[in-house]
Design an enzyme around this catalytic site. Structure first.
Site, mmCIF file in Angstrom:
data_model
loop_
_atom_site.group_PDB
_atom_site.id
_atom_site.type_symbol
_atom_site.label_atom_id
_atom_site.label_comp_id
_atom_site.label_asym_id
_atom_site.label_seq_id
_atom_site.Cartn_x
_atom_site.Cartn_y
_atom_site.Cartn_z
ATOM 1 N N TYR A 68 -0.247 73.297 57.789
ATOM 2 C CA TYR A 68 -0.782 71.936 57.775
ATOM 3 C C TYR A 68 0.320 70.894 57.909
ATOM 4 C CZ TYR A 68 -5.481 73.508 57.292
ATOM 5 O OH TYR A 68 -6.684 74.094 57.568
ATOM 6 N N HIS A 119 -15.616 68.034 58.565
ATOM 7 C CA HIS A 119 -14.606 69.020 58.168
ATOM 8 C C HIS A 119 -13.449 68.415 57.386
ATOM 9 C CE1 HIS A 119 -16.135 71.881 61.582
ATOM 10 N NE2 HIS A 119 -16.985 71.746 60.595
ATOM 11 N N CYS A 127 -6.825 68.151 44.426
ATOM 12 C CA CYS A 127 -6.336 69.139 43.471
ATOM 13 C C CYS A 127 -7.263 70.350 43.478
ATOM 14 C CB CYS A 127 -6.269 68.514 42.086
ATOM 15 S SG CYS A 127 -5.640 69.684 40.843
ATOM 16 N N CYS A 148 -0.276 68.677 41.902
ATOM 17 C CA CYS A 148 -1.077 67.564 41.392
ATOM 18 C C CYS A 148 -0.262 66.749 40.388
ATOM 19 C CB CYS A 148 -2.328 68.118 40.716
ATOM 20 S SG CYS A 148 -3.343 66.856 39.927
ATOM 21 N N CYS A 151 -2.257 67.091 36.801
ATOM 22 C CA CYS A 151 -2.356 68.305 35.974
ATOM 23 C C CYS A 151 -1.363 69.399 36.379
ATOM 24 C CB CYS A 151 -3.786 68.853 35.992
ATOM 25 S SG CYS A 151 -4.222 69.724 37.508
ATOM 26 N N GLY A 186 -16.805 67.074 73.712
ATOM 27 C CA GLY A 186 -15.560 67.812 73.461
ATOM 28 C C GLY A 186 -15.627 68.811 72.328
ATOM 29 N N GLU A 214 -16.097 71.856 80.245
ATOM 30 C CA GLU A 214 -16.643 73.208 80.475
ATOM 31 C C GLU A 214 -18.061 73.292 79.939
ATOM 32 O OE1 GLU A 214 -14.090 75.837 78.346
ATOM 33 O OE2 GLU A 214 -12.424 75.578 79.756
ATOM 34 N N ALA A 230 -13.408 63.388 78.561
ATOM 35 C CA ALA A 230 -14.118 62.442 77.703
ATOM 36 C C ALA A 230 -13.699 60.990 77.970
ATOM 37 C CB ALA A 230 -13.879 62.795 76.239
HETATM 38 P P1 NAD Z 1 -12.713 73.656 70.232
HETATM 39 O O1 NAD Z 1 -11.234 73.635 70.382
HETATM 40 O O2 NAD Z 1 -13.374 74.913 69.865
HETATM 41 O O3 NAD Z 1 -13.361 73.158 71.604
HETATM 42 C C1 NAD Z 1 -12.832 72.075 72.325
HETATM 43 C C2 NAD Z 1 -13.827 71.709 73.397
HETATM 44 O O4 NAD Z 1 -13.383 70.525 74.032
HETATM 45 C C3 NAD Z 1 -13.985 72.778 74.490
HETATM 46 O O5 NAD Z 1 -15.366 72.984 74.740
HETATM 47 C C4 NAD Z 1 -13.294 72.138 75.708
HETATM 48 O O6 NAD Z 1 -13.901 72.509 76.930
HETATM 49 C C5 NAD Z 1 -13.485 70.674 75.431
HETATM 50 N N1 NAD Z 1 -12.469 69.767 75.993
HETATM 51 C C6 NAD Z 1 -11.122 69.938 76.055
HETATM 52 N N2 NAD Z 1 -10.524 68.848 76.579
HETATM 53 C C7 NAD Z 1 -11.513 67.962 76.841
HETATM 54 C C8 NAD Z 1 -11.523 66.634 77.376
HETATM 55 N N3 NAD Z 1 -10.398 65.999 77.742
HETATM 56 N N4 NAD Z 1 -12.727 66.002 77.511
HETATM 57 C C9 NAD Z 1 -13.886 66.631 77.162
HETATM 58 N N5 NAD Z 1 -13.929 67.881 76.641
HETATM 59 C C10 NAD Z 1 -12.743 68.529 76.488
HETATM 60 O O7 NAD Z 1 -13.042 72.475 69.214
HETATM 61 P P2 NAD Z 1 -14.226 72.269 68.195
HETATM 62 O O8 NAD Z 1 -15.525 72.583 68.858
HETATM 63 O O9 NAD Z 1 -13.994 70.946 67.593
HETATM 64 O O10 NAD Z 1 -14.009 73.385 67.066
HETATM 65 C C11 NAD Z 1 -12.721 73.652 66.561
HETATM 66 C C12 NAD Z 1 -12.547 73.572 65.058
HETATM 67 O O11 NAD Z 1 -11.176 73.287 64.826
HETATM 68 C C13 NAD Z 1 -13.290 72.440 64.392
HETATM 69 O O12 NAD Z 1 -13.814 72.964 63.223
HETATM 70 C C14 NAD Z 1 -12.246 71.363 64.066
HETATM 71 O O13 NAD Z 1 -12.385 70.925 62.725
HETATM 72 C C15 NAD Z 1 -10.924 72.053 64.178
HETATM 73 N N6 NAD Z 1 -9.907 71.285 64.971
HETATM 74 C C16 NAD Z 1 -9.730 69.929 64.813
HETATM 75 C C17 NAD Z 1 -8.789 69.228 65.578
HETATM 76 C C18 NAD Z 1 -8.624 67.724 65.384
HETATM 77 O O14 NAD Z 1 -8.866 67.212 64.299
HETATM 78 N N7 NAD Z 1 -8.205 66.971 66.417
HETATM 79 C C19 NAD Z 1 -8.006 69.906 66.509
HETATM 80 C C20 NAD Z 1 -8.194 71.290 66.645
HETATM 81 C C21 NAD Z 1 -9.150 71.959 65.873
HETATM 82 ZN ZN ZN Z 2 -5.045 68.251 39.117
#
Ligand code: NAD
Ligand code: ZN
Length: 246
Positions: A68, A119, A127, A148, A151, A186, A214, A230
């Site tokens: 992270y 999410h 904590c 934390c 605690c 997306g 896609e 997008a």
């Molecule tokens: P995913 O990575 O599974 O899917 C990404 C989707 O975006 C694909 O279908 C792809 O074709 C499409 N895509 C890629 N570039 C694009 C663009 N420029 N314009 C339009 N579409 C585009 O992502 P998900 O469905 O969000 O699931 C992944 C999990 O991972 C989620 O639970 C999420 O919380 C987490 N995640 C979050 C982030 C973030 O916060 N930015 C980044 C990665 C993963």
């Molecule tokens: Zn605590």
């Protein structure tokens, strides 16, 4: 983008009150944040089951925090893009809701007020024992794993891991059931319950519009599919919409 589709979508929006958008990692891809690549079970070089589950965290909190911390360092200077901005500007015209799977805060940074972060948020810590939580923007973290201040127990990122309940899920379903138009932008639509929302929205009468480079499981039920990035799709759609609303 098909011209006829755009015309119809603009007409549809002109007659809509509540509009919702379910967004996923794809909407932030053009801001430079990598999407999720489940293939091979690795996520930016880390084993997915270890860094996105309570069991993995209990086993090796240091590894999870390293993962992270790296993601936070990578996200630190990332800005909302045109797609985030358009969704924020749409609040001027509609009862507009963004339901996001992203944890990057970019919708809020773009100015969206009605955001459901299914999410969680990578910039918030909580904590593992008491009720303490905080917003934390330190990158890189000086202490791993962080503790934390109240605690002394381990802190964890306030994100939803596999097997955990997503945030505000009832509210998200309520919005899906009461939307006139439901955008799906997306997301690979693989992770439930988020992936169920477009299907619920459709069942309750919303027109479903998919924006993705896609096809996904949502493509099958979408009333309109806008294949493309997008930022480009939303920018041109919004231009046409503003012309039509003048
Ligand atoms: P995913 O990575 O599974 O899917 C990404 C989707 O975006 C694909 O279908 C792809 O074709 C499409 N895509 C890629 N570039 C694009 C663009 N420029 N314009 C339009 N579409 C585009 O992502 P998900 O469905 O969000 O699931 C992944 C999990 O991972 C989620 O639970 C999420 O919380 C987490 N995640 C979050 C982030 C973030 O916060 N930015 C980044 C990665 C993963
Ligand atoms: Zn605590």
């Amino acid at each position: 983008m098909e011209e006829q589709n755009i015309g119809e979508i603009v007409e549809l929006l002109k007659n809509s009150k509540r509009v919702a958008a379910l967004t996923g990692a794809g909407i932030s891809a053009e801001s430079g944040i990598p999407t999720f690549r489940g293939k091979g079970g690795l996520w930016e070089g880390y084993p997915v089951d270890k860094v996105a589950s309570v069991e993995g965290f209990e086993e090796d909190p240091e590894l999870v925090w390293k993962f992270y911390d790296e993601r936070r360092v990578n996200m630190k200077d990332k800005k909302p893009n045109r797609a985030h901005e358009v969704l924020a500007e749409m609040e001027k015209y509609f009862d507009m809701w963004v339901i996001t799977q992203n944890i990057d805060s970019l919708h809020t940074m773009a100015g969206s007020k009605n955001v459901i972060e299914l999410h969680g948020n990578i910039w918030r810590f909580k904590c593992t024992v008491c009720s303490y939580n905080e917003m934390n923007y330190e990158t890189p973290l000086h202490e791993i794993p962080p503790r934390c201040p109240k605690c002394g127990s381990l802190l964890r990122p306030d994100v939803v891991w596999f097997g955990e309940t997503v945030n505000e899920v009832e509210k998200a379903f309520e919005i899906a059931k009461n939307s006139d138009v439901f955008f799906v932008i997306g997301t690979s639509a693989q992770v439930h319950p988020a992936a169920s929302l477009p299907f619920i929205a459709k069942d309750y009468g919303a027109k479903v519009i998919e924006i993705n480079i896609e096809s996904t499981p949502v493509s099958v039920i979408a009333d309109y599919i806008l294949r493309g990035k997008a930022t480009e799709v939303l920018d041109s759609l919004f231009l046409r919409l503003q012309e039509a609303l003048q």
